[in-house]
Design a protein around this motif. Structure first.
Motif, PDB file in Angstrom:
ATOM      1  N   THR A  55       0.738  -0.751  -0.047  1.00  0.00           N
ATOM      2  CA  THR A  55      -0.069   0.029  -0.071  1.00  0.00           C
ATOM      3  C   THR A  55       0.457   1.268   0.199  1.00  0.00           C
ATOM      4  OG1 THR A  55      -1.826  -1.407   0.913  1.00  0.00           O
ATOM      5  CG2 THR A  55      -1.783   1.268   1.169  1.00  0.00           C
ATOM      6  N   LEU A  56       0.688   2.040  -0.722  1.00  0.00           N
ATOM      7  CA  LEU A  56       1.305   3.403  -1.154  1.00  0.00           C
ATOM      8  C   LEU A  56      -0.077   4.512  -0.647  1.00  0.00           C
ATOM      9  CD1 LEU A  56       3.924   2.663  -4.597  1.00  0.00           C
ATOM     10  CD2 LEU A  56       4.646   2.220  -1.069  1.00  0.00           C
ATOM     11  N   GLN A  57       0.931   5.748   0.246  1.00  0.00           N
ATOM     12  CA  GLN A  57       0.081   6.745   0.101  1.00  0.00           C
ATOM     13  C   GLN A  57       0.995   8.066  -1.291  1.00  0.00           C
ATOM     14  OE1 GLN A  57      -2.764   6.920   1.123  1.00  0.00           O
ATOM     15  NE2 GLN A  57      -3.773   9.283   1.099  1.00  0.00           N
ATOM     16  N   LYS A 304       1.330  -1.791 -12.270  1.00  0.00           N
ATOM     17  CA  LYS A 304      -0.203  -2.297 -11.577  1.00  0.00           C
ATOM     18  C   LYS A 304      -0.083  -2.446 -10.573  1.00  0.00           C
ATOM     19  CE  LYS A 304       0.920  -5.810 -16.202  1.00  0.00           C
ATOM     20  NZ  LYS A 304       1.529  -6.957 -16.182  1.00  0.00           N
ATOM     21  N   THR A 305      -1.770  -2.299 -10.231  1.00  0.00           N
ATOM     22  CA  THR A 305      -2.022  -1.979  -8.602  1.00  0.00           C
ATOM     23  C   THR A 305      -3.432  -3.590  -8.727  1.00  0.00           C
ATOM     24  OG1 THR A 305      -3.528  -0.201  -9.316  1.00  0.00           O
ATOM     25  CG2 THR A 305      -1.888  -0.025  -8.522  1.00  0.00           C
ATOM     26  N   VAL A 306      -3.913  -3.675  -7.725  1.00  0.00           N
ATOM     27  CA  VAL A 306      -5.287  -3.754  -7.387  1.00  0.00           C
ATOM     28  C   VAL A 306      -6.083  -3.275  -7.122  1.00  0.00           C
ATOM     29  CG1 VAL A 306      -3.514  -7.266  -6.997  1.00  0.00           C
ATOM     30  CG2 VAL A 306      -4.315  -5.372  -5.222  1.00  0.00           C
ATOM     31  N   ASP A 307      -7.613  -4.040  -7.535  1.00  0.00           N
ATOM     32  CA  ASP A 307      -8.322  -2.861  -6.670  1.00  0.00           C
ATOM     33  C   ASP A 307      -8.876  -3.590  -5.045  1.00  0.00           C
ATOM     34  OD1 ASP A 307      -9.677  -4.892  -7.793  1.00  0.00           O
ATOM     35  OD2 ASP A 307     -10.960  -3.652  -9.128  1.00  0.00           O
ATOM     36  N   GLU A 308      -9.989  -3.599  -4.395  1.00  0.00           N
ATOM     37  CA  GLU A 308     -10.318  -4.050  -3.751  1.00  0.00           C
ATOM     38  C   GLU A 308     -10.890  -5.402  -4.484  1.00  0.00           C
ATOM     39  OE1 GLU A 308     -13.689  -1.422  -5.080  1.00  0.00           O
ATOM     40  OE2 GLU A 308     -11.964  -1.151  -5.212  1.00  0.00           O
ATOM     41  N   HIS A 309     -11.354  -5.966  -5.446  1.00  0.00           N
ATOM     42  CA  HIS A 309     -11.949  -6.923  -5.205  1.00  0.00           C
ATOM     43  C   HIS A 309     -10.822  -7.387  -6.320  1.00  0.00           C
ATOM     44  CE1 HIS A 309     -15.755  -5.939  -4.921  1.00  0.00           C
ATOM     45  NE2 HIS A 309     -16.160  -4.528  -6.312  1.00  0.00           N
ATOM     46  N   ASN A 310      -9.472  -7.318  -6.263  1.00  0.00           N
ATOM     47  CA  ASN A 310      -8.511  -7.876  -6.355  1.00  0.00           C
ATOM     48  C   ASN A 310      -7.930  -8.119  -7.605  1.00  0.00           C
ATOM     49  OD1 ASN A 310      -7.458  -8.255  -3.882  1.00  0.00           O
ATOM     50  ND2 ASN A 310      -7.950 -10.252  -3.269  1.00  0.00           N
ATOM     51  N   VAL A 311      -8.840  -7.482  -8.580  1.00  0.00           N
ATOM     52  CA  VAL A 311      -8.395  -6.880  -9.833  1.00  0.00           C
ATOM     53  C   VAL A 311      -7.512  -6.815 -10.167  1.00  0.00           C
ATOM     54  CG1 VAL A 311      -9.622  -6.800 -11.975  1.00  0.00           C
ATOM     55  CG2 VAL A 311     -11.030  -7.797 -10.217  1.00  0.00           C
ATOM     56  N   VAL A 334      -4.269   8.364  -5.365  1.00  0.00           N
ATOM     57  CA  VAL A 334      -4.141   8.897  -4.154  1.00  0.00           C
ATOM     58  C   VAL A 334      -3.447   7.813  -2.697  1.00  0.00           C
ATOM     59  CG1 VAL A 334      -4.027  10.187  -1.970  1.00  0.00           C
ATOM     60  CG2 VAL A 334      -5.065  10.931  -4.185  1.00  0.00           C
ATOM     61  N   ARG A 335      -4.295   6.966  -3.062  1.00  0.00           N
ATOM     62  CA  ARG A 335      -3.873   5.361  -2.162  1.00  0.00           C
ATOM     63  C   ARG A 335      -4.427   4.217  -3.181  1.00  0.00           C
ATOM     64  NH1 ARG A 335      -3.803   4.120   3.454  1.00  0.00           N
ATOM     65  NH2 ARG A 335      -4.044   1.997   3.315  1.00  0.00           N
ATOM     66  N   ALA A 336      -2.915   3.822  -3.374  1.00  0.00           N
ATOM     67  CA  ALA A 336      -2.536   2.239  -4.651  1.00  0.00           C
ATOM     68  C   ALA A 336      -1.834   1.681  -3.680  1.00  0.00           C
ATOM     69  CB  ALA A 336      -1.829   2.154  -5.674  1.00  0.00           C
ATOM     70  N   GLU A 337      -2.950   0.147  -3.970  1.00  0.00           N
ATOM     71  CA  GLU A 337      -2.564  -1.201  -3.239  1.00  0.00           C
ATOM     72  C   GLU A 337      -1.558  -2.172  -4.890  1.00  0.00           C
ATOM     73  OE1 GLU A 337      -2.547  -4.102  -0.407  1.00  0.00           O
ATOM     74  OE2 GLU A 337      -3.261  -2.310  -1.202  1.00  0.00           O
ATOM     75  N   VAL A 338      -0.222  -1.457  -4.941  1.00  0.00           N
ATOM     76  CA  VAL A 338       0.428  -1.593  -5.993  1.00  0.00           C
ATOM     77  C   VAL A 338       0.972  -2.926  -6.240  1.00  0.00           C
ATOM     78  CG1 VAL A 338       3.065  -0.946  -6.517  1.00  0.00           C
ATOM     79  CG2 VAL A 338       1.216   0.406  -6.568  1.00  0.00           C
ATOM     80  N   ILE A 339       0.823  -4.235  -7.131  1.00  0.00           N
ATOM     81  CA  ILE A 339       1.608  -5.425  -7.659  1.00  0.00           C
ATOM     82  C   ILE A 339       3.090  -4.746  -7.351  1.00  0.00           C
ATOM     83  CG2 ILE A 339       2.148  -6.965  -8.563  1.00  0.00           C
ATOM     84  CD1 ILE A 339      -0.664  -6.805  -9.730  1.00  0.00           C
TER      85      ILE A 339
END
Length: 374
Positions: A55-57, A304-311, A334-339
């Motif tokens: 998770t990056l801010q 590449k990131t993933v959304d709240e559904h892991n897509v 702004v808040r990214a779940e980066v692979i």
């Protein structure tokens, strides 16, 4: 009936009864057993790629244009002789700092002194002749034509005397501005011709850092902006953008800019390379490892990131600032779940399984992911 026939008949009857029950009983696919749906779903999840995310801010940073440039002196000139003659003195060595007007070489003055004395005598004679004729003309004893001829001769003698005086001054070759003698081309006894090289004078205060700005960034810089310059020896300095080219180089489509860097102590040298950073404002960006960058099918650089559904999602990014430990990029939420691990093995739109690392750890070079098909 024989006993063998009875046994065969009973076996046939048992087989028919067993087959009849199989036909009448429900098939395996018509009604799943209890818990079969859950087992199938678990198997589908396990077949998804396992990736590691972080998770990056986003943070607010100062955006800069970075360019590798060349450090040049403010002025440099090859000082040349205006006369021909023999060098009799060279009071300044190479590497010395001199101020404007300092004598850096002396030529033989004897011939020019003799010429000046002769010219002075001719001038005095013609001036006296003109003054006598003018006095007689006032009394009516001389014609106007003779007076005019005498005056012309006097004016020619005066002009020739001025040239001789200038030539005598030019036997002393002086520095035209403050600077350092970078190279001395003559020694005592050398004979130089007109336009012969005497020395090279370099003015390193201020220094001028020339850099190239791309056509996509040139509208973001302006004359008068403050720029930061990093020199190869690790020193840093601030300068002012003093020039922006109005025409791009045809080969590179870049614009030449000049950054003026004060150097009053002459501690910085010209002729080296330097890295120029020109601030252009602030931008919201994320700090990442360059190893996380990837390309989509269109050749765009991104993350590449993933959304709240892991897509898996692909975000095109722009590199805003480069540091030793990583890079700052814009274009992410702004808040990214980066692979962080496994981005090279998944595609946009694909559903994945995730595992997370502490959010305050900056990503390192990711190892090759393990394919987890449990």
């Amino acid at each position: 009936m024989k006993q063998s026939h009875v046994i065969a008949l009973l076996a046939t009857l048992a087989l028919v009864v067993w087959m009849g029950f199989g036909i009448l009983s429900p098939s395996a696919g018509s009604e799943p057993a209890v818990g079969e749906d859950k087992l199938s779903a678990d198997a589908a999840v396990k077949s998804q790629m396992l990736v590691e995310t972080q998770t990056l801010q986003a943070e607010d940073i100062e955006r800069t244009i970075l360019s590798l440039g060349q450090v040049e002196p403010d002025r440099t000139v090859t000082i040349r002789s205006e006369l021909e003659g023999r060098i009799t003195a060279v009071p300044v060595n190479a590497g010395a700092y001199v101020e404007a007007g300092t004598v850096i070489a002396q030529m033989d003055r004897s011939e020019w002194l003799a010429a000046l004395n002769k010219g002075q005598a001719v001038f005095n004679e013609r001036k006296a002749a003109w003054e006598r004729l003018r006095a007689l003309s006032d009394k009516g004893y001389q014609s106007r034509n003779l007076i005019d001829e005498a005056y012309s001769a006097y004016q020619v003698a005066e002009a020739e005397l001025d040239i001789l005086k200038r030539n005598l001054r030019n036997t002393e070759i002086v520095a035209p501005f403050n600077g350092v003698i970078d190279h001395r081309a003559v020694e005592i006894g050398d004979f130089v011709t007109v336009n012969g090289a005497i020395a090279t004078l370099v003015d390193n205060d201020p220094l001028i850092v020339t850099a190239q700005i791309s056509q996509s960034d040139i509208d973001e810089v302006e004359v008068g902006s403050t720029a930061k310059v990093d020199f190869p020896n690790g020193r840093q300095a601030e300068g002012t953008l003093r020039f922006i080219a109005t025409q791009a180089a045809s080969a590179t489509r870049t614009f030449r800019v000049e950054i003026e860097v004060p150097n009053p102590e002459l501690s910085l040298r010209s002729g080296t390379s330097a890295e120029a950073r020109i601030p252009t404002g602030h931008v919201t960006a994320h700090f990442i490892s360059p190893a996380l960058l990837t390309l989509d099918d269109a050749g765009r650089i991104g993350i590449k990131t993933v959304d709240e559904h892991n897509v898996v999602e692909f975000h095109s990014v722009k590199i805003e600032l480069t540091e030793t430990a990583g890079i700052w990029v814009s274009g992410l939420p702004v808040r990214a779940e980066v692979i962080a691990v496994g981005q090279g093995f998944v595609r946009e739109g694909e559903t994945v399984r995730t595992g997370a690392r502490p959010a305050d750890e900056r990503p390192a070079q990711p190892p090759l992911p393990a394919i987890a098909a449990q």
